[in-house]
Design an enzyme around this catalytic site. Sequence first.
Site, short mmCIF file in Angstrom:
data_model
loop_
_atom_site.label_atom_id
_atom_site.label_comp_id
_atom_site.label_asym_id
_atom_site.label_seq_id
_atom_site.Cartn_x
_atom_site.Cartn_y
_atom_site.Cartn_z
N HIS B 73 0.82 -1.21 0.00
CA HIS B 73 0.00 0.00 0.00
C HIS B 73 0.87 1.27 0.00
CE1 HIS B 73 -1.91 3.11 2.69
NE2 HIS B 73 -2.72 3.12 1.66
N GLU B 76 2.20 1.90 -3.35
CA GLU B 76 1.17 2.50 -4.22
C GLU B 76 1.15 4.03 -4.05
OE1 GLU B 76 -2.77 4.02 -3.38
OE2 GLU B 76 -2.91 1.91 -2.78
N HIS B 77 1.29 4.50 -2.81
CA HIS B 77 1.41 5.95 -2.57
C HIS B 77 2.62 6.52 -3.31
CE1 HIS B 77 -1.17 7.07 1.12
NE2 HIS B 77 -1.59 5.89 0.71
N GLU B 153 -2.71 8.01 7.99
CA GLU B 153 -3.83 7.21 7.48
C GLU B 153 -4.12 6.04 8.43
OE1 GLU B 153 -3.11 5.76 3.52
OE2 GLU B 153 -5.07 4.79 3.38
#
Lengths: 425, 440
Positions: B73, B76-77, B153
């Site tokens: 994840h 992906e950022h 997040e």
Amino acid sequence: MVKAQVNRGKRSSGLHLRIHRRELANGLILLAVRNRTAPTLAISCSLMVGRMEEAPEQAGISYLVGESLDEGTSKWTGDELASLVEGYGGSLVTTGSGAAIRMAAEDAGLAVKILSEVILRPTLPKDGVRRMRELALAEIQSERDEPRTVASISFQRLVYGEHPYGRPSKGSLETMAAITPAQCRNFHRKWYVPSRAIIAGSGDLDPQELLDLLEKAFGSWKDKKPKGPKVEEPRELDGILKENLIYPSNQVQVFLGHLGIKRTDPDFYKLLVMDHVLGSGPGFTSRISRKLRDEQGLAYTVGASITHSAGTERGMFSAYIGTSPGQEERAIQGFLREIKAIRKQAPSRKEMEDVKAYLTGSFVWALERNSNLARFLIRMERFQLGADYIERYPEIIRKVSAQDVREVAQKHLHPDRYVLLRLGP
Amino acid sequence: MILQPVFRRSLFQKKSPAKSKLPRLTRPVTKRVLDNGLKVFLIQVKELPVVSHWIWYSVGSRDERSGETGVSHFLEHMMFKGTKKYPKGSIDLITARLGGHNNAFTSSDYTAYYFNLKSDRFEEAMKIEASRMRDCLLDPKEFELEKKVVLEELQRGEDDPWGSLFQAVEAAAYVVHPYHHPVIGWKEDLERLTRDRMRDYYRRHYAPNRASLVLAGDFKQKDAMALVEKHFGKIPAGGEARGEVLHEPRQRGERRVVVRSPAKVPRLGVAWRGCTVNDADDVLLDVINCLLSLGKSSRLYQQLVKGKEIASYAQSYNESRMDAGLFWVIAEPKPGVEPECLEEALLGEVERLKAEGPSAAELARIKKAVLTSFYFQMETVSDQAQRVGQYETIVKGGVRALEGYPERLRSVRPREIKEAMRKYFEEDQRTLGWSLPEGE
């Protein structure tokens, strides 16, 4: 259909939506477009009913009436209605300002019948309303576990003061608990009238046929001209109003802002461009998200907007961030710095070009999905945007100058009088 | 059903993942495979002058090794933080200038990147994705900055009372399989993760032979294929084949977890071990899911929210995944109702369906509802591309596997539902979690 004609060379959006409009004798406006993308249909009925029509001691009644519309109608019980809608693979959502239904396009007749039943002839039965009231009370309690929701409700209360928008749509535990089924029936009788309603449908169906179905179902709806409680305009702040709420969360929630504009404000489009330069551009293209998230890593969620909440009443300018404790001061200073900067200096030529390219080019996405299209048609009608709005829109945006953005920022953003709400540990 | 992806940017937050499957793709899908192994899927839809461009990588948190949880994840950022051709911020800016939208998300089983653009300019998406496939910079300074964003997040997720309960139940339900760890990762792993370790991960998993490109919208097939070949054809195959993961052994007894949190409302989440996407039983679990909680006519609403009035909210999900997923039932007690009382009634409803099965009429209604609901998922080009990409990435047999779904659904009999209930909804196979207020 959603006919997409590409007219290169012309200074229009190149998109054309053939909207069929019918105004009934009772004042009801009907709208329909054809969309052949999928064999589906969406119809929305939007009523000018909400917090503005509520007495303060009955705060939450419009929400409760909306939630209870599908608890039974003169033709069907709540259970029959649910079995019917769900058995056809459709969905029915009723809210404080109307109802929306989705069905297969071939079931249009039934969809219109159901929509008319819940809007025109809900029985609002004692037991159903009581259960919906208890669920609303449970939801009010459940929302208290969501830090952002708690912060947002408090922020609105401070921005709007005594104005109805200062109250949450569900009211409070006290006001909600006191609402009776009889009051709900009175509220429905008084406010659910055709002159306050717009119905729009989009789907794979001849629009004239859809309008005929709607006219047959809603044509006999009697209009009254209900007079509501007199509501004064919300009061402007004359300084900085700070509130700090202690809450056992990991992140700190910060809202900074003040009263905003109505959708019909002549500065709306200039402010829309300003919003995208300042705090609500896509991705992390706007100044606030680029600086606070991309360059400083302060947050996952951050942004600001004044046009987003603009409606029939004044919306809010609000800047929001969720960040770790100890970082909120940097974020607040960041907000204020950017607000002051956009008031002081017009955006660069490149910023203006980028934002305009995005706003004019992205319009097409509002026309995807029937439920979005139906809502879009309602907005066009509600705010009198004109039948040629889609064609005119690019030109409206192109005309906004960098100087306009600076002027509206000076006029509508107030770095010396605002509400600052902090919620967190 | 669709998994719970973690988005780079928050979208509209639902309380739950949404259902995503379709009985038949009424629009034909053309498949091509480039020499380097990139799979290409083309779906033509001409109603609006738009194109949805998706790249799916067959990598997700399932592929992470111990100590690197959250890297899929986080990577992906980083794909938005600069490539050799596209400096930091430029991908969003280019997309905006083109009047389009982009975003990306990561689940346990895949990572997906999309652009929605007008049909006269979708080549730009291909240029960007081709550059991201092998040439992401992973600049050390940007890596450290973005790590802060990801940690924010994570904290935001921990403030969500449902989010922390789901995480605790999943971690208990899977002991050895990587579904044990959350997509966002464990906090300490994220804090310790180095840029070099991420670069290794990127090299291993990002390559044309690990990706599917899906294009849906208004384009000419021949032209589109030529563009794909032009931008992706020269990228050499690479990386590693997708690795095996540890199988989760059969659960031998109910597991219970309690999460104490500042939240005042108790929340219940029960998860039974489910099946893989497109397993022969998947459709049965889909039907069971709808019997339990599709709308106000469903069993949970009728019995718990309405009849007994003990729940203010009750919902179920069939979360089938690449490896056996979970079947969830979640609920909130009404104020004043004891948690035990809700738990007993909720499990009682599951037992009742197991004992009695659905009536023929109830089943017929649900089948019609499931079939029609698929049409709504055809309303946008993005939805159509997403469904194809998802199936191609995690289902053996890919999107063709979907073609049999409507027939399979139509053939479901009440007896099969009862059998599936007996097979999956055993007490020893469930993990039950409560989120309860601190100090009570």
